[in-house]
Structures are given as C-alpha cells and as structure tokens.
Design a protein around this motif. Structure first.
Motif, PDB file in Angstrom:
ATOM      1  N   GLY A 127      11.961   9.510   7.347  1.00  0.00           N
ATOM      2  CA  GLY A 127      11.033   8.504   7.844  1.00  0.00           C
ATOM      3  C   GLY A 127      10.800   7.386   6.856  1.00  0.00           C
ATOM      4  N   TRP A 128      10.428   6.247   7.387  1.00  0.00           N
ATOM      5  CA  TRP A 128       9.966   5.117   6.577  1.00  0.00           C
ATOM      6  C   TRP A 128       8.462   4.991   6.779  1.00  0.00           C
ATOM      7  CZ3 TRP A 128      12.522   2.510   2.936  1.00  0.00           C
ATOM      8  CH2 TRP A 128      13.933   2.573   2.933  1.00  0.00           C
ATOM      9  N   PHE A 129       7.764   4.849   5.674  1.00  0.00           N
ATOM     10  CA  PHE A 129       6.318   4.688   5.670  1.00  0.00           C
ATOM     11  C   PHE A 129       5.997   3.411   4.895  1.00  0.00           C
ATOM     12  CE2 PHE A 129       5.111   8.951   7.158  1.00  0.00           C
ATOM     13  CZ  PHE A 129       6.312   9.604   7.006  1.00  0.00           C
ATOM     14  N   ARG A 130       4.806   2.899   5.097  1.00  0.00           N
ATOM     15  CA  ARG A 130       4.397   1.743   4.317  1.00  0.00           C
ATOM     16  C   ARG A 130       2.923   1.831   3.965  1.00  0.00           C
ATOM     17  NH1 ARG A 130       4.990  -3.026   8.938  1.00  0.00           N
ATOM     18  NH2 ARG A 130       3.222  -2.382  10.247  1.00  0.00           N
ATOM     19  N   GLN A 131       2.596   1.225   2.847  1.00  0.00           N
ATOM     20  CA  GLN A 131       1.205   1.186   2.418  1.00  0.00           C
ATOM     21  C   GLN A 131       0.887  -0.199   1.890  1.00  0.00           C
ATOM     22  OE1 GLN A 131       0.036   4.200  -0.437  1.00  0.00           O
ATOM     23  NE2 GLN A 131      -2.103   4.037   0.207  1.00  0.00           N
ATOM     24  N   ALA A 132      -0.027  -0.854   2.577  1.00  0.00           N
ATOM     25  CA  ALA A 132      -0.492  -2.175   2.159  1.00  0.00           C
ATOM     26  C   ALA A 132      -1.702  -2.007   1.243  1.00  0.00           C
ATOM     27  CB  ALA A 132      -0.860  -3.011   3.375  1.00  0.00           C
ATOM     28  N   PRO A 133      -1.981  -3.003   0.407  1.00  0.00           N
ATOM     29  CA  PRO A 133      -3.135  -2.897  -0.494  1.00  0.00           C
ATOM     30  C   PRO A 133      -4.419  -2.607   0.268  1.00  0.00           C
ATOM     31  CG  PRO A 133      -1.778  -4.755  -1.104  1.00  0.00           C
ATOM     32  CD  PRO A 133      -1.221  -4.244   0.197  1.00  0.00           C
ATOM     33  N   GLY A 134      -5.151  -1.597  -0.174  1.00  0.00           N
ATOM     34  CA  GLY A 134      -6.424  -1.264   0.439  1.00  0.00           C
ATOM     35  C   GLY A 134      -6.333  -0.513   1.744  1.00  0.00           C
ATOM     36  N   LYS A 135      -5.115  -0.153   2.151  1.00  0.00           N
ATOM     37  CA  LYS A 135      -4.937   0.556   3.418  1.00  0.00           C
ATOM     38  C   LYS A 135      -4.268   1.904   3.188  1.00  0.00           C
ATOM     39  CE  LYS A 135      -4.681  -3.517   6.398  1.00  0.00           C
ATOM     40  NZ  LYS A 135      -3.922  -4.187   7.494  1.00  0.00           N
ATOM     41  N   GLU A 136      -4.408   2.765   4.172  1.00  0.00           N
ATOM     42  CA  GLU A 136      -3.765   4.063   4.081  1.00  0.00           C
ATOM     43  C   GLU A 136      -2.269   3.936   4.389  1.00  0.00           C
ATOM     44  OE1 GLU A 136      -7.499   6.956   5.360  1.00  0.00           O
ATOM     45  OE2 GLU A 136      -5.665   6.916   6.557  1.00  0.00           O
ATOM     46  N   ARG A 137      -1.511   4.897   3.871  1.00  0.00           N
ATOM     47  CA  ARG A 137      -0.093   4.933   4.175  1.00  0.00           C
ATOM     48  C   ARG A 137       0.091   5.242   5.657  1.00  0.00           C
ATOM     49  NH1 ARG A 137       3.613   8.494   0.285  1.00  0.00           N
ATOM     50  NH2 ARG A 137       2.604   7.067  -1.170  1.00  0.00           N
ATOM     51  N   VAL A 158       4.248  -1.769   0.387  1.00  0.00           N
ATOM     52  CA  VAL A 158       5.263  -0.958  -0.276  1.00  0.00           C
ATOM     53  C   VAL A 158       5.814   0.002   0.768  1.00  0.00           C
ATOM     54  CG1 VAL A 158       5.765   0.712  -2.097  1.00  0.00           C
ATOM     55  CG2 VAL A 158       4.110  -1.128  -2.511  1.00  0.00           C
ATOM     56  N   TYR A 159       7.127  -0.013   0.911  1.00  0.00           N
ATOM     57  CA  TYR A 159       7.784   0.833   1.891  1.00  0.00           C
ATOM     58  C   TYR A 159       8.394   2.048   1.190  1.00  0.00           C
ATOM     59  CZ  TYR A 159       7.221  -2.559   5.619  1.00  0.00           C
ATOM     60  OH  TYR A 159       6.682  -3.390   6.581  1.00  0.00           O
ATOM     61  N   TYR A 160       8.104   3.212   1.752  1.00  0.00           N
ATOM     62  CA  TYR A 160       8.582   4.471   1.193  1.00  0.00           C
ATOM     63  C   TYR A 160       9.512   5.160   2.184  1.00  0.00           C
ATOM     64  CZ  TYR A 160       4.589   3.996  -1.996  1.00  0.00           C
ATOM     65  OH  TYR A 160       3.685   3.545  -2.921  1.00  0.00           O
ATOM     66  N   CYS A 161      10.524   5.802   1.647  1.00  0.00           N
ATOM     67  CA  CYS A 161      11.386   6.670   2.432  1.00  0.00           C
ATOM     68  C   CYS A 161      11.023   8.107   2.091  1.00  0.00           C
ATOM     69  CB  CYS A 161      12.847   6.399   2.098  1.00  0.00           C
ATOM     70  SG  CYS A 161      14.015   7.408   3.012  1.00  0.00           S
ATOM     71  N   ALA A 162      11.027   8.963   3.094  1.00  0.00           N
ATOM     72  CA  ALA A 162      10.660  10.355   2.871  1.00  0.00           C
ATOM     73  C   ALA A 162      11.426  11.254   3.823  1.00  0.00           C
ATOM     74  CB  ALA A 162       9.158  10.555   3.069  1.00  0.00           C
TER      75      ALA A 162
END
Length: 134
Positions: free
Chosen positions: A35-45, A105-109
């Motif tokens: 999966g691809w996830f993202r987390q913006a400043p001040g927000k949850e992933r 920030v985009y994360y792969c998991a």
C-alpha cells in the motif's frame, strides 16, 4: 526479511504528474498487499492506494480515484545480488492531476493478505516527500 524503499518524490506544480516507485523485496510468498500511505503536516497518516501482489486487486481512497493508478511489476530475473528474485516487486503509484492537498510524505508499506486497516501493514519504508505547488 522484507525491505521497502521508496523513490520518486519531488516538487511539481498543480495539475502535474509524478510516479512513485516502491522496491519491495525479501518476500517468501506473494500473499502480501502493498500500500501507499501519506501523511501531511498536522494530519494523521492515511491510506491512499493498495494492490495485492498475488492477484493485482487494487484499492483507492475516494480523494485519488481517477487521478492515481497503482501497479506492480515482478522483478523475477531483474534484480541483482539476490539468489531468488521471484518474490521481489516494484510497486508504482502514478499520480496525475496533482493538487496542493496531495502534498505529503508518501510511504510504501507491505502486510500479509488480507489487509483491512493500517495496522495490518507491518513493513514500512522511510517515505518520500511530494510537494504540489499552487
């Protein structure tokens, strides 16, 4: 041991495109979702998109449907330095029509199938920054 490395982030103007790449290796089976996830400043992933390595079934969150496309590529015979490439993959996230609200920030998991919540993903990369300017 599963190893996840993301690449492809950067700065792009609104309306532009980027392709994120996730090198996922070390699987002993293809019964994993990536999966691809993202987390913006001040927000949850948040989860953005996912794909089954076994059968290619995909998922998209509503905010990216029609703009983002996830795909996978088996790396059999293409990666060097590994005796068995059969369960090494690259997972791509093609992002079109980018908006400033896609900045994160985009994360792969990866997690063993089935994955129904973020906590089911147990192997994570370090993340790559995507910035969309208006």
């Amino acid at each position: 041991q599963v190893h996840i490395v993301e690449s492809g982030g950067g700065l792009v103007q609104a309306g532009g495109s980027l392709i994120l790449s996730c090198a996922a290796s070390g699987f002993t089976t293809n019964n994993y979702d990536v999966g691809w996830f993202r987390q913006a400043p001040g927000k949850e992933r948040e989860g953005v998109s996912s794909i089954s390595l076994r059968n290619g079934t995909t998922y998209y969150t509503d905010a990216v449907k029609g703009r983002f496309t996830i795909s996978r590529e088996n790396a059999r015979g293409r990666f060097t330095g590994s005796r068995n490439n059969a369960n090494n993959y690259r997972v791509y996230l093609r992002m079109n029509s980018l908006k400033p609200e896609d900045t994160a920030v985009y994360y792969c998991a990866a997690g063993p199938t089935p994955t129904t919540k973020n906590d089911d993903y147990v192997h994570w990369g370090q993340g790559t920054q995507v910035t969309v300017s208006s």
